[in-house]
Motif scaffolding. Structure first.
Motif, PDB file in Angstrom:
ATOM      1  N   MET A   1     -30.084  39.368 -46.413  1.00  0.00           N
ATOM      2  CA  MET A   1     -29.258  38.059 -45.988  1.00  0.00           C
ATOM      3  C   MET A   1     -30.175  37.013 -46.744  1.00  0.00           C
ATOM      4  O   MET A   1     -31.425  37.003 -46.791  1.00  0.00           O
ATOM      5  CB  MET A   1     -29.466  38.031 -44.562  1.00  0.00           C
ATOM      6  CG  MET A   1     -28.684  36.544 -44.112  1.00  0.00           C
ATOM      7  SD  MET A   1     -28.650  36.473 -42.520  1.00  0.00           S
ATOM      8  CE  MET A   1     -28.250  37.981 -41.692  1.00  0.00           C
ATOM      9  N   LEU A   2     -29.530  36.163 -47.247  1.00  0.00           N
ATOM     10  CA  LEU A   2     -30.312  34.798 -47.722  1.00  0.00           C
ATOM     11  C   LEU A   2     -30.912  34.175 -46.630  1.00  0.00           C
ATOM     12  O   LEU A   2     -30.681  34.046 -45.428  1.00  0.00           O
ATOM     13  CB  LEU A   2     -29.258  33.665 -48.190  1.00  0.00           C
ATOM     14  CG  LEU A   2     -28.479  34.171 -49.415  1.00  0.00           C
ATOM     15  CD1 LEU A   2     -27.132  32.961 -49.387  1.00  0.00           C
ATOM     16  CD2 LEU A   2     -28.903  34.425 -50.704  1.00  0.00           C
ATOM     17  N   PRO A   3     -32.454  33.767 -47.003  1.00  0.00           N
ATOM     18  CA  PRO A   3     -33.192  33.276 -46.207  1.00  0.00           C
ATOM     19  C   PRO A   3     -32.652  31.924 -45.358  1.00  0.00           C
ATOM     20  O   PRO A   3     -32.872  31.777 -44.218  1.00  0.00           O
ATOM     21  CB  PRO A   3     -34.683  32.767 -46.868  1.00  0.00           C
ATOM     22  CG  PRO A   3     -34.451  33.791 -47.985  1.00  0.00           C
ATOM     23  CD  PRO A   3     -32.815  33.973 -48.209  1.00  0.00           C
ATOM     24  N   GLU A   4     -32.041  31.023 -46.236  1.00  0.00           N
ATOM     25  CA  GLU A   4     -31.385  29.864 -45.785  1.00  0.00           C
ATOM     26  C   GLU A   4     -30.060  30.287 -44.608  1.00  0.00           C
ATOM     27  O   GLU A   4     -30.137  29.360 -43.754  1.00  0.00           O
ATOM     28  CB  GLU A   4     -30.815  29.125 -46.956  1.00  0.00           C
ATOM     29  CG  GLU A   4     -31.685  28.669 -47.951  1.00  0.00           C
ATOM     30  CD  GLU A   4     -32.090  29.682 -48.896  1.00  0.00           C
ATOM     31  OE1 GLU A   4     -32.837  29.558 -49.648  1.00  0.00           O
ATOM     32  OE2 GLU A   4     -31.387  30.652 -49.061  1.00  0.00           O
ATOM     33  N   LEU A   5     -29.591  31.107 -44.906  1.00  0.00           N
ATOM     34  CA  LEU A   5     -28.500  31.500 -44.001  1.00  0.00           C
ATOM     35  C   LEU A   5     -29.207  32.252 -42.501  1.00  0.00           C
ATOM     36  O   LEU A   5     -28.766  31.702 -41.591  1.00  0.00           O
ATOM     37  CB  LEU A   5     -27.772  32.919 -44.450  1.00  0.00           C
ATOM     38  CG  LEU A   5     -26.435  33.094 -43.612  1.00  0.00           C
ATOM     39  CD1 LEU A   5     -25.598  32.099 -43.187  1.00  0.00           C
ATOM     40  CD2 LEU A   5     -25.701  34.202 -44.325  1.00  0.00           C
ATOM     41  N   GLU A   7     -32.229  31.283 -41.614  1.00  0.00           N
ATOM     42  CA  GLU A   7     -32.801  30.147 -40.955  1.00  0.00           C
ATOM     43  C   GLU A   7     -31.938  29.393 -40.374  1.00  0.00           C
ATOM     44  O   GLU A   7     -32.299  28.596 -39.139  1.00  0.00           O
ATOM     45  CB  GLU A   7     -33.626  29.513 -42.088  1.00  0.00           C
ATOM     46  CG  GLU A   7     -34.870  30.320 -42.446  1.00  0.00           C
ATOM     47  CD  GLU A   7     -35.575  29.477 -43.665  1.00  0.00           C
ATOM     48  OE1 GLU A   7     -35.074  28.450 -44.009  1.00  0.00           O
ATOM     49  OE2 GLU A   7     -36.416  30.206 -44.363  1.00  0.00           O
ATOM     50  N   SER A   8     -30.716  28.956 -40.741  1.00  0.00           N
ATOM     51  CA  SER A   8     -29.872  28.241 -40.136  1.00  0.00           C
ATOM     52  C   SER A   8     -29.365  28.808 -38.719  1.00  0.00           C
ATOM     53  O   SER A   8     -28.680  27.934 -37.820  1.00  0.00           O
ATOM     54  CB  SER A   8     -28.610  28.039 -41.121  1.00  0.00           C
ATOM     55  OG  SER A   8     -27.824  29.160 -41.049  1.00  0.00           O
ATOM     56  N   GLY A   9     -29.364  29.945 -38.674  1.00  0.00           N
ATOM     57  CA  GLY A   9     -28.505  30.574 -37.441  1.00  0.00           C
ATOM     58  C   GLY A   9     -27.260  30.972 -37.661  1.00  0.00           C
ATOM     59  O   GLY A   9     -26.614  31.439 -36.612  1.00  0.00           O
ATOM     60  N   ALA A  10     -26.833  30.944 -38.961  1.00  0.00           N
ATOM     61  CA  ALA A  10     -25.053  30.886 -38.966  1.00  0.00           C
ATOM     62  C   ALA A  10     -24.754  32.290 -38.830  1.00  0.00           C
ATOM     63  O   ALA A  10     -23.796  32.675 -38.197  1.00  0.00           O
ATOM     64  CB  ALA A  10     -24.647  30.262 -40.357  1.00  0.00           C
ATOM     65  N   PRO A  15     -18.635  31.562 -33.639  1.00  0.00           N
ATOM     66  CA  PRO A  15     -17.759  30.612 -34.370  1.00  0.00           C
ATOM     67  C   PRO A  15     -17.758  30.875 -35.844  1.00  0.00           C
ATOM     68  O   PRO A  15     -16.748  30.936 -36.237  1.00  0.00           O
ATOM     69  CB  PRO A  15     -17.945  29.485 -33.770  1.00  0.00           C
ATOM     70  CG  PRO A  15     -18.741  29.406 -32.306  1.00  0.00           C
ATOM     71  CD  PRO A  15     -19.486  30.748 -32.852  1.00  0.00           C
ATOM     72  N   ILE A  16     -18.957  30.847 -36.472  1.00  0.00           N
ATOM     73  CA  ILE A  16     -18.980  31.014 -37.780  1.00  0.00           C
ATOM     74  C   ILE A  16     -18.695  32.226 -38.504  1.00  0.00           C
ATOM     75  O   ILE A  16     -18.011  32.565 -39.374  1.00  0.00           O
ATOM     76  CB  ILE A  16     -20.327  30.383 -38.528  1.00  0.00           C
ATOM     77  CG1 ILE A  16     -20.657  28.907 -38.076  1.00  0.00           C
ATOM     78  CG2 ILE A  16     -20.769  30.800 -39.779  1.00  0.00           C
ATOM     79  CD1 ILE A  16     -21.938  28.356 -38.584  1.00  0.00           C
ATOM     80  N   VAL A  17     -18.968  33.302 -37.804  1.00  0.00           N
ATOM     81  CA  VAL A  17     -18.934  34.511 -38.183  1.00  0.00           C
ATOM     82  C   VAL A  17     -17.285  34.918 -38.013  1.00  0.00           C
ATOM     83  O   VAL A  17     -16.647  35.295 -38.951  1.00  0.00           O
ATOM     84  CB  VAL A  17     -19.599  35.889 -37.463  1.00  0.00           C
ATOM     85  CG1 VAL A  17     -19.182  37.025 -37.535  1.00  0.00           C
ATOM     86  CG2 VAL A  17     -20.968  35.442 -37.623  1.00  0.00           C
ATOM     87  N   SER A  18     -16.833  34.442 -36.938  1.00  0.00           N
ATOM     88  CA  SER A  18     -15.250  34.557 -36.806  1.00  0.00           C
ATOM     89  C   SER A  18     -14.552  33.655 -37.631  1.00  0.00           C
ATOM     90  O   SER A  18     -13.532  34.300 -38.341  1.00  0.00           O
ATOM     91  CB  SER A  18     -14.987  34.164 -35.508  1.00  0.00           C
ATOM     92  OG  SER A  18     -15.428  34.719 -34.326  1.00  0.00           O
TER      93      SER A  18
END
Length: 60
Positions: A1-5, A7-10, A15-18
């Motif tokens: 996984m990208l570190p930025e992704l 770190e963002s908690g996305a 809701p974001i995963v859905s």
């Protein structure tokens, strides 16, 4: 996984995963139906994910 992704908690946001899953369903319904996007690469080595890849590995 990208570190930025990460770190963002996305990746942990329901809701974001859905929403991402819905985009896949709309843009590639047959791929979703066939399990194309269900990738488990735990403990994998030399992995590529995608279409039309060529990879040559030498493990010792």
């Amino acid at each position: 996984m990208l570190p930025e992704l990460e770190e963002s908690g996305a990746a942990d946001s329901e809701p974001i995963v859905s929403a991402a899953q819905r985009v896949l369903e709309l843009t590639d319904p047959s791929g979703v139906a066939n399990g194309k996007y269900l990738v488990d690469a735990r403990q994998a080595k030399g992995v590529q994910v995608g279409d039309h890849n060529v990879q040559h590995n030498t493990f010792s």
